[in-house]
Design a protein around this motif. Structure first.
Motif, PDB file in Angstrom:
ATOM      1  N   VAL A  36      10.725   2.880  -6.062  1.00  0.00           N
ATOM      2  CA  VAL A  36       9.886   3.358  -4.964  1.00  0.00           C
ATOM      3  C   VAL A  36       9.201   2.140  -4.370  1.00  0.00           C
ATOM      4  O   VAL A  36       8.581   1.354  -5.088  1.00  0.00           O
ATOM      5  CB  VAL A  36       8.823   4.384  -5.444  1.00  0.00           C
ATOM      6  CG1 VAL A  36       7.890   4.765  -4.308  1.00  0.00           C
ATOM      7  CG2 VAL A  36       9.492   5.621  -6.040  1.00  0.00           C
ATOM      8  N   VAL A  37       9.360   1.971  -3.052  1.00  0.00           N
ATOM      9  CA  VAL A  37       8.662   0.911  -2.326  1.00  0.00           C
ATOM     10  C   VAL A  37       7.663   1.620  -1.431  1.00  0.00           C
ATOM     11  O   VAL A  37       8.037   2.461  -0.615  1.00  0.00           O
ATOM     12  CB  VAL A  37       9.627   0.041  -1.496  1.00  0.00           C
ATOM     13  CG1 VAL A  37       8.869  -1.087  -0.800  1.00  0.00           C
ATOM     14  CG2 VAL A  37      10.751  -0.513  -2.366  1.00  0.00           C
ATOM     15  N   SER A  38       6.400   1.291  -1.606  1.00  0.00           N
ATOM     16  CA  SER A  38       5.337   2.079  -0.982  1.00  0.00           C
ATOM     17  C   SER A  38       4.433   1.258  -0.074  1.00  0.00           C
ATOM     18  O   SER A  38       3.873   0.253  -0.489  1.00  0.00           O
ATOM     19  CB  SER A  38       4.486   2.707  -2.096  1.00  0.00           C
ATOM     20  OG  SER A  38       3.305   3.234  -1.565  1.00  0.00           O
ATOM     21  N   TRP A  39       4.279   1.729   1.150  1.00  0.00           N
ATOM     22  CA  TRP A  39       3.270   1.234   2.074  1.00  0.00           C
ATOM     23  C   TRP A  39       2.363   2.436   2.336  1.00  0.00           C
ATOM     24  O   TRP A  39       2.442   3.102   3.359  1.00  0.00           O
ATOM     25  CB  TRP A  39       3.921   0.712   3.353  1.00  0.00           C
ATOM     26  CG  TRP A  39       2.954   0.239   4.396  1.00  0.00           C
ATOM     27  CD1 TRP A  39       2.587   0.904   5.533  1.00  0.00           C
ATOM     28  CD2 TRP A  39       2.233  -0.997   4.416  1.00  0.00           C
ATOM     29  NE1 TRP A  39       1.692   0.166   6.252  1.00  0.00           N
ATOM     30  CE2 TRP A  39       1.452  -1.015   5.591  1.00  0.00           C
ATOM     31  CE3 TRP A  39       2.163  -2.081   3.557  1.00  0.00           C
ATOM     32  CZ2 TRP A  39       0.620  -2.074   5.919  1.00  0.00           C
ATOM     33  CZ3 TRP A  39       1.335  -3.135   3.893  1.00  0.00           C
ATOM     34  CH2 TRP A  39       0.579  -3.121   5.065  1.00  0.00           C
ATOM     35  N   VAL A  40       1.522   2.747   1.345  1.00  0.00           N
ATOM     36  CA  VAL A  40       0.648   3.927   1.394  1.00  0.00           C
ATOM     37  C   VAL A  40      -0.791   3.444   1.262  1.00  0.00           C
ATOM     38  O   VAL A  40      -1.140   2.816   0.270  1.00  0.00           O
ATOM     39  CB  VAL A  40       0.989   4.912   0.242  1.00  0.00           C
ATOM     40  CG1 VAL A  40      -0.008   6.049   0.191  1.00  0.00           C
ATOM     41  CG2 VAL A  40       2.402   5.442   0.391  1.00  0.00           C
ATOM     42  N   SER A  41      -1.606   3.767   2.250  1.00  0.00           N
ATOM     43  CA  SER A  41      -3.005   3.327   2.195  1.00  0.00           C
ATOM     44  C   SER A  41      -3.890   4.319   1.447  1.00  0.00           C
ATOM     45  O   SER A  41      -4.973   3.971   1.013  1.00  0.00           O
ATOM     46  CB  SER A  41      -3.546   3.111   3.609  1.00  0.00           C
ATOM     47  OG  SER A  41      -3.442   4.306   4.350  1.00  0.00           O
ATOM     48  N   SER A  42      -3.410   5.533   1.265  1.00  0.00           N
ATOM     49  CA  SER A  42      -4.188   6.579   0.604  1.00  0.00           C
ATOM     50  C   SER A  42      -3.880   6.589  -0.891  1.00  0.00           C
ATOM     51  O   SER A  42      -2.782   6.980  -1.306  1.00  0.00           O
ATOM     52  CB  SER A  42      -3.846   7.938   1.218  1.00  0.00           C
ATOM     53  OG  SER A  42      -4.272   8.982   0.390  1.00  0.00           O
ATOM     54  N   LEU A  43      -4.844   6.166  -1.705  1.00  0.00           N
ATOM     55  CA  LEU A  43      -4.646   6.142  -3.151  1.00  0.00           C
ATOM     56  C   LEU A  43      -4.334   7.536  -3.709  1.00  0.00           C
ATOM     57  O   LEU A  43      -3.419   7.678  -4.518  1.00  0.00           O
ATOM     58  CB  LEU A  43      -5.849   5.507  -3.845  1.00  0.00           C
ATOM     59  CG  LEU A  43      -5.656   5.117  -5.302  1.00  0.00           C
ATOM     60  CD1 LEU A  43      -4.517   4.131  -5.488  1.00  0.00           C
ATOM     61  CD2 LEU A  43      -6.944   4.550  -5.868  1.00  0.00           C
ATOM     62  N   PRO A  44      -5.037   8.603  -3.284  1.00  0.00           N
ATOM     63  CA  PRO A  44      -4.687   9.941  -3.795  1.00  0.00           C
ATOM     64  C   PRO A  44      -3.241  10.337  -3.463  1.00  0.00           C
ATOM     65  O   PRO A  44      -2.568  10.951  -4.289  1.00  0.00           O
ATOM     66  CB  PRO A  44      -5.693  10.871  -3.121  1.00  0.00           C
ATOM     67  CG  PRO A  44      -6.864   9.994  -2.805  1.00  0.00           C
ATOM     68  CD  PRO A  44      -6.272   8.649  -2.473  1.00  0.00           C
ATOM     69  N   SER A  45      -2.759   9.969  -2.287  1.00  0.00           N
ATOM     70  CA  SER A  45      -1.371  10.298  -1.927  1.00  0.00           C
ATOM     71  C   SER A  45      -0.390   9.518  -2.783  1.00  0.00           C
ATOM     72  O   SER A  45       0.624  10.060  -3.241  1.00  0.00           O
ATOM     73  CB  SER A  45      -1.118  10.030  -0.443  1.00  0.00           C
ATOM     74  OG  SER A  45      -1.833  10.956   0.343  1.00  0.00           O
ATOM     75  N   LEU A  46      -0.667   8.241  -3.024  1.00  0.00           N
ATOM     76  CA  LEU A  46       0.224   7.447  -3.865  1.00  0.00           C
ATOM     77  C   LEU A  46       0.225   7.982  -5.295  1.00  0.00           C
ATOM     78  O   LEU A  46       1.273   8.082  -5.930  1.00  0.00           O
ATOM     79  CB  LEU A  46      -0.167   5.970  -3.837  1.00  0.00           C
ATOM     80  CG  LEU A  46       0.752   5.043  -4.635  1.00  0.00           C
ATOM     81  CD1 LEU A  46       2.217   5.183  -4.203  1.00  0.00           C
ATOM     82  CD2 LEU A  46       0.281   3.599  -4.489  1.00  0.00           C
ATOM     83  N   GLU A  47      -0.939   8.359  -5.806  1.00  0.00           N
ATOM     84  CA  GLU A  47      -1.004   8.939  -7.149  1.00  0.00           C
ATOM     85  C   GLU A  47      -0.209  10.246  -7.222  1.00  0.00           C
ATOM     86  O   GLU A  47       0.461  10.520  -8.221  1.00  0.00           O
ATOM     87  CB  GLU A  47      -2.456   9.159  -7.566  1.00  0.00           C
ATOM     88  CG  GLU A  47      -3.177   7.855  -7.831  1.00  0.00           C
ATOM     89  CD  GLU A  47      -4.674   8.014  -8.061  1.00  0.00           C
ATOM     90  OE1 GLU A  47      -5.235   7.133  -8.726  1.00  0.00           O
ATOM     91  OE2 GLU A  47      -5.276   8.997  -7.578  1.00  0.00           O
TER      92      GLU A  47
END
Length: 146
Positions: free
Chosen positions: A82-93
């Motif tokens: 998984v390569v992630s450009w997610v600024s929202s920590l709850p969404s990434l979790e």
């Protein structure tokens, strides 16, 4: 032949080149992005568009995101990367939880902007996930940086 399945979040924008690289190297790439036009552009640029699985999705809509991720894994197998450009920590979790429930071992590459280098976000990853943070650099233009 079974191909590895990769998830690229932000893969039609900031991580578009990563999406293209994975598809060119034979991976099945499920790409999360919000804009249908950008998904179309990605598929048009891909050397192997048949390896691109477009998920037009806002990653903050967790119920819809969960359905799309599970559907992608049912069709192409669990995610190995998984390569992630997610600024929202709850969404990434949330994404980590879903992927971990369906993958025995996988890697997470968390791409962060240079401003986040000094932030200490505590991301909890399960034992079946190898996590790496990638910090983007910046350039100085006049009196500002980007």
């Amino acid at each position: 032949m079974n191909r590895e399945h990769v998830l690229v979040i932000g893969g039609t924008g900031m991580l578009k080149e990563a999406s293209l690289w994975f598809s060119e190297h034979g991976y099945i790439v499920s790409v999360i992005g919000r804009t249908p036009r950008k998904h179309e552009s990605l598929a048009a640029e891909a050397a192997n568009p048949e390896f691109i699985n477009s998920l037009t999705q806002d990653y903050t809509n967790h119920s819809s995101l969960e359905r799309q991720l599970i559907r992608a894994m049912e069709k192409y197998g669990p995610f190995s990367i998984v390569v992630s450009w997610v600024s929202s920590l709850p969404s990434l979790e949330f994404i980590i939880k879903i992927v971990s429930e369906h993958s025995s071992g996988w890697k997470l590459y968390q791409v962060k902007g240079s401003k986040r280098y000094f932030e200490d976000d505590v991301l909890q990853v399960p034992p079946n996930c190898k996590h790496r943070s990638i910090y983007l650099g910046f350039v100085i233009e006049g009196n500002t940086s980007r």
